[in-house]
Design a protein around this motif. Structure first.
Motif, PDB file in Angstrom:
ATOM      1  N   VAL A 143      22.168  57.932 -36.554  1.00 40.06           N
ATOM      2  CA  VAL A 143      23.334  57.140 -36.940  1.00 40.06           C
ATOM      3  C   VAL A 143      23.923  56.530 -35.680  1.00 40.06           C
ATOM      4  CG1 VAL A 143      25.645  57.248 -37.960  1.00 40.06           C
ATOM      5  CG2 VAL A 143      23.828  58.733 -38.839  1.00 40.06           C
ATOM      6  N   LYS A 144      24.248  55.252 -35.745  1.00 43.64           N
ATOM      7  CA  LYS A 144      24.935  54.595 -34.629  1.00 43.64           C
ATOM      8  C   LYS A 144      26.430  54.638 -34.912  1.00 43.64           C
ATOM      9  CE  LYS A 144      23.474  51.877 -31.961  1.00 43.64           C
ATOM     10  NZ  LYS A 144      23.027  51.567 -30.654  1.00 43.64           N
ATOM     11  N   VAL A 145      27.185  55.203 -33.994  1.00 42.28           N
ATOM     12  CA  VAL A 145      28.644  55.254 -34.094  1.00 42.28           C
ATOM     13  C   VAL A 145      29.159  54.477 -32.889  1.00 42.28           C
ATOM     14  CG1 VAL A 145      30.667  56.740 -34.235  1.00 42.28           C
ATOM     15  CG2 VAL A 145      28.478  57.542 -35.154  1.00 42.28           C
ATOM     16  N   GLY A 146      29.404  53.192 -33.107  1.00 48.75           N
ATOM     17  CA  GLY A 146      29.741  52.332 -31.981  1.00 48.75           C
ATOM     18  C   GLY A 146      28.532  52.248 -31.061  1.00 48.75           C
ATOM     19  N   ARG A 147      28.717  52.609 -29.812  1.00 40.04           N
ATOM     20  CA  ARG A 147      27.607  52.620 -28.855  1.00 40.04           C
ATOM     21  C   ARG A 147      26.878  53.948 -28.837  1.00 40.04           C
ATOM     22  NH1 ARG A 147      29.994  50.752 -23.223  1.00 40.04           N
ATOM     23  NH2 ARG A 147      29.195  52.833 -22.926  1.00 40.04           N
ATOM     24  N   HIS A 148      27.408  54.939 -29.528  1.00 40.71           N
ATOM     25  CA  HIS A 148      26.865  56.293 -29.491  1.00 40.71           C
ATOM     26  C   HIS A 148      25.819  56.493 -30.579  1.00 40.71           C
ATOM     27  CE1 HIS A 148      30.052  57.311 -26.700  1.00 40.71           C
ATOM     28  NE2 HIS A 148      30.895  56.717 -27.525  1.00 40.71           N
ATOM     29  N   VAL A 149      24.861  57.352 -30.287  1.00 41.49           N
ATOM     30  CA  VAL A 149      23.819  57.702 -31.244  1.00 41.49           C
ATOM     31  C   VAL A 149      24.027  59.159 -31.634  1.00 41.49           C
ATOM     32  CG1 VAL A 149      21.336  58.017 -31.557  1.00 41.49           C
ATOM     33  CG2 VAL A 149      22.192  56.057 -30.274  1.00 41.49           C
ATOM     34  N   ARG A 150      23.999  59.425 -32.932  1.00 40.00           N
ATOM     35  CA  ARG A 150      24.141  60.789 -33.441  1.00 40.00           C
ATOM     36  C   ARG A 150      23.004  61.064 -34.415  1.00 40.00           C
ATOM     37  NH1 ARG A 150      26.872  60.802 -29.618  1.00 40.00           N
ATOM     38  NH2 ARG A 150      29.106  61.135 -29.491  1.00 40.00           N
ATOM     39  N   ILE A 151      22.575  62.308 -34.443  1.00 36.67           N
ATOM     40  CA  ILE A 151      21.497  62.714 -35.335  1.00 36.67           C
ATOM     41  C   ILE A 151      22.070  63.687 -36.358  1.00 36.67           C
ATOM     42  CG2 ILE A 151      19.272  63.893 -35.488  1.00 36.67           C
ATOM     43  CD1 ILE A 151      18.750  62.892 -32.612  1.00 36.67           C
ATOM     44  N   PRO A 152      21.942  63.366 -37.659  1.00 38.70           N
ATOM     45  CA  PRO A 152      22.423  64.285 -38.685  1.00 38.70           C
ATOM     46  C   PRO A 152      21.660  65.611 -38.629  1.00 38.70           C
ATOM     47  CG  PRO A 152      21.951  62.128 -39.625  1.00 38.70           C
ATOM     48  CD  PRO A 152      21.404  62.138 -38.238  1.00 38.70           C
TER      49      PRO A 152
END
Length: 70
Positions: free
Chosen positions: A33-42
């Motif tokens: 998931v892209k949250v703004g410039r950040h990348v997160r993995i569920p």
């Protein structure tokens, strides 16, 4: 709702360097998931990734000659 993990957290959970999950993301081998410039993995994406690469043991051990051990 599924928790979101940072790349650093995923690397720590997998016991790898940060480079490995970043490569998984770049090659789109894991959902992210892209949250703004950040990348997160569920968390579910990490569970699915691990489950899809888990190798189950053979039911009966084989001898080194290809026959079932007695």
């Amino acid at each position: 709702m599924d928790g979101l993990l940072t790349v650093d957290q995923v690397a720590e959970l997998l016991g790898t360097t940060v480079r490995f999950p970043r490569r998984l993301i770049e090659e789109r081998r894991i959902r992210y998931v892209k949250v703004g410039r950040h990348v997160r993995i569920p968390e579910s994406a990490l569970r699915d990734y691990i489950a899809s690469r888990t190798v189950e043991p053979l039911r009966q051990p084989r001898s080194r000659f290809g026959r079932v051990a007695a």
